[in-house]
Enzyme design. Structure first.
Site, PDB file in Angstrom:
ATOM      1  N   GLY A 246       0.826  -1.200   0.000  1.00  0.00           N
ATOM      2  CA  GLY A 246       0.000   0.000   0.000  1.00  0.00           C
ATOM      3  C   GLY A 246       0.859   1.248   0.000  1.00  0.00           C
ATOM      4  N   GLY A 248       0.722   5.672   0.347  1.00  0.00           N
ATOM      5  CA  GLY A 248      -0.010   6.875   0.712  1.00  0.00           C
ATOM      6  C   GLY A 248       0.868   8.095   0.525  1.00  0.00           C
ATOM      7  N   GLY A 249       0.378   9.233   0.951  1.00  0.00           N
ATOM      8  CA  GLY A 249       1.134  10.460   0.781  1.00  0.00           C
ATOM      9  C   GLY A 249       2.392  10.495   1.622  1.00  0.00           C
ATOM     10  N   PHE A 250       2.358   9.889   2.825  1.00  0.00           N
ATOM     11  CA  PHE A 250       3.492   9.961   3.734  1.00  0.00           C
ATOM     12  C   PHE A 250       3.982   8.590   4.185  1.00  0.00           C
ATOM     13  CE2 PHE A 250       1.031  13.856   4.220  1.00  0.00           C
ATOM     14  CZ  PHE A 250       2.014  14.811   4.018  1.00  0.00           C
ATOM     15  N   ALA A 251       3.252   7.532   3.895  1.00  0.00           N
ATOM     16  CA  ALA A 251       3.634   6.199   4.355  1.00  0.00           C
ATOM     17  C   ALA A 251       3.475   5.182   3.235  1.00  0.00           C
ATOM     18  CB  ALA A 251       2.783   5.787   5.555  1.00  0.00           C
ATOM     19  N   VAL A 253       3.593   0.755   2.765  1.00  0.00           N
ATOM     20  CA  VAL A 253       3.565  -0.522   3.479  1.00  0.00           C
ATOM     21  C   VAL A 253       4.137  -1.602   2.567  1.00  0.00           C
ATOM     22  CG1 VAL A 253       2.149  -2.228   4.673  1.00  0.00           C
ATOM     23  CG2 VAL A 253       1.535   0.196   4.790  1.00  0.00           C
ATOM     24  N   ASP A 363     -10.628   6.120  11.542  1.00  0.00           N
ATOM     25  CA  ASP A 363     -10.469   5.983  10.082  1.00  0.00           C
ATOM     26  C   ASP A 363     -11.080   4.659   9.645  1.00  0.00           C
ATOM     27  OD1 ASP A 363      -9.695   6.760   7.552  1.00  0.00           O
ATOM     28  OD2 ASP A 363      -7.602   6.154   7.779  1.00  0.00           O
TER      29      ASP A 363
END
Length: 541
Positions: A246, A248-251, A253, A363
């Site tokens: 996965g 995201g913008g900052f992380a 996985v 979330d």
């Protein structure tokens, strides 16, 4: 949003995509591009609001070429996806598909188009994250993407400057933990809480902190989709990257083997800047949750540097509830009702366990619900008690970056933060009212709606004869559904009038669904077969 795609699709005469001429055999997508261009032009000239023909053509084209390697980085194919996102008005779904299939991840158009879509929906924070994600991946042309991002930031700055300070809005410039209402997700709130618990935080098992930046041989910023078999060293333990789970913008996985051992698999959540809060939330789950602990994921350790953090968690390989829902959507179907009932029971039990110990997830959405499957065969006998193999079957709630620990706030604290995740903003957020547990229960309603209808939930506000009002989903229930189960779920969870504990309500709703299943043994048998079928389908995919 789709300006670039509309102006650059071939304008040559239409060809029949089912029998392309021999001159197109070396590039079989060309006839499709011409067909799409013609259909697009016809719909514009006729001002035809019915885009079903164009939608079908785009879906057929995507299905035909989505797995062909030659089009993985073809800008023309990306424009087909962008146009499709515009037609269905769900670019999030398109973006996820492109991520999963690793299509055009290095093309700046992908992030520009998604950013424009998010801006049009008022989701400015997410748009900022998407632009940053594209820049971090060095999407080309990078200069154009950076200019677009800069223009976006300048525009936001102008809006903020012209608006002036608003005392009703928590700007995150002060610590709100001493107030009766606070934005729990502002950086200042989280930083203040972490500072207050710093000495205790260091004592948590598995917490490794350094004041220095990460200095491993393999740069963490170099880890991308193509990082397979790279090995990173964290605290004397090596992790062999086996794929990206996965982004995201900052992380990001990643699936990884511990010390290159394929029997020891973990998930690494790599984040910049460092973000220790999620590890804190996992340790609170360890302390407070007992019987239902497998339903909330586990964190083995966290490595915190001055610039990065790496969270080491359990890895579940069976996909998410979003994947399960999508497996029906792509077939133009919806999930069978008995499966919807089962997963609703699981989610109600999750929130009941969390809220009873003062924890809010914050979330709650299908992307964060991993599917768990039992190793042994499911039996009818243990469904009602949720023992035996049924204990290992169900869902696992992960991604605790927005988790809220109510014990850190004064009793009676209410929240005014906005999750800024379209379709998951609870009624209170939409109306600028204070909230607590509603952020989770509204998310549950959206997930149930997605399972039942295959689409996100929209709500409407209805007046009553006595002058009050209530909320309900806009989409009606099917007549052949068990409306006596579904209607109370939505009506009660969407119309919670208080920020007091919702645990009794969650227990009552869960009992109604469980009683229905236990009164109908044939449904349990049907559920077992559907879960086996789902496991075979998702695991093979």
């Amino acid at each position: 949003m789709v300006g670039p795609a509309r102006h650059s699709i071939s304008t040559s005469p239409m060809k029949n995509p089912s029998s392309p001429a021999s001159c197109y055999r070396s590039d079989p997508i060309v006839p499709w591009l011409r067909s799409i261009h013609k259909e697009l032009g016809d719909s514009q000239r006729n001002s035809n609001e019915d885009s079903s023909r164009l939608k079908s053509l785009l879906e057929d084209c995507i299905k035909r070429f989505v797995d062909e390697e030659r089009y993985k980085n073809d800008l023309r194919f990306l424009k087909i996806f962008v146009l499709y996102g515009d037609v269905i008005q769900d670019f999030e779904r398109v973006f996820r598909m492109l991520e999963v299939k690793s299509i055009c991840q290095a093309c700046s158009l992908l992030y520009e188009a998604y950013g424009i879509f998010l801006i049009s929906k008022g989701r400015l924070v997410e748009a900022h994250d998407v632009y940053q994600l594209g820049v971090s991946r060095h999407a080309q042309p990078l200069d154009r993407l950076k200019r677009t991002h800069t223009l976006f930031l300048n525009h936001i700055s102008e809006i903020v400057s012209s608006a002036g300070p608003d005392p009703k809005i928590d700007t995150g410039t002060h610590s709100g933990v001493e107030h009766s209402h606070v934005n729990p997700w502002s950086s200042s709130t989280i930083d203040d809480l972490l500072k207050r618990m710093d000495s205790d935080f260091k004592k948590y098992d598995g917490c490794y902190r350094s004041n220095k930046g990460y200095s491993g041989k393999v740069s963490l910023s170099s880890l991308k989709n193509s990082s397979r078999n790279k090995i990173i060293d964290l605290g004397g333990c090596t992790y062999q990257i086996k794929g990206c789970s996965g982004l995201g913008g900052f992380a990001q996985v990643y699936k990884a083997y511990v010390d290159s051992n394929p029997d020891d698999v973990v998930a690494l959540k790599v984040q910049k800047p460092a973000f220790p809060w999620e590890f804190y939330m996992y340790r609170q789950l360890d302390k407070r949750i007992t019987d239902e602990r497998p339903s909330f994921g586990f964190a083995h350790k966290v490595h915190i540097y001055s610039d990065w953090s790496v969270l080491v968690c359990n890895y579940l390989s069976h996909g998410t509830l979003q994947d399960a829902i999508n497996s029906y959507v792509v077939m133009h179907k919806v999930m069978e009702e008995v499966l919807c009932i089962y997963y609703t029971i699981e989610m109600l039990r999750m929130l009941e366990a969390l809220h009873s110990v003062g924890i809010i997830h914050g979330d709650f959405k299908p992307d964060n619900l991993l599917v768990r499957y039992a190793r042994d065969d499911l039996t009818d006998d243990y469904f009602s008690s949720r023992t035996g193999s049924w204990r290992d079957q169900g869902l696992c709630l992960v991604d605790w970056g927005r988790g809220i620990d109510l014990s850190l706030f004064p009793a009676g604290t209410e929240f005014n933060g906005d999750c800024r995740t379209s379709c998951f903003r609870c009624v209170e957020m939409q109306e600028n009212r204070l909230w607590t547990y509603q952020v989770d229960t509204y998310g549950l309603c959206v997930v149930v709606h997605m399972m039942l209808h295959g689409s996100y939930m929209s709500i409407e506000k209805k007046s009553t004869p006595d002058g009050s009002y209530y909320y309900q989903p806009k989409t009606a229930f099917k007549r052949y559904w068990n409306v006596d189960l579904w209607k109370p779920l939505f009506s009660k969870l969407l119309n919670i009038q208080s920020n007091e504990s919702d645990v009794p309500l969650l227990q009552s709703l869960r009992s109604s669904f469980e009683d229905y299943m236990c009164r109908n043994p044939q449904l349990i048998n049907k559920l077992k077969h559907l879960l086996l079928k789902q496991k075979a389908s998702l695991c093979s995919a």
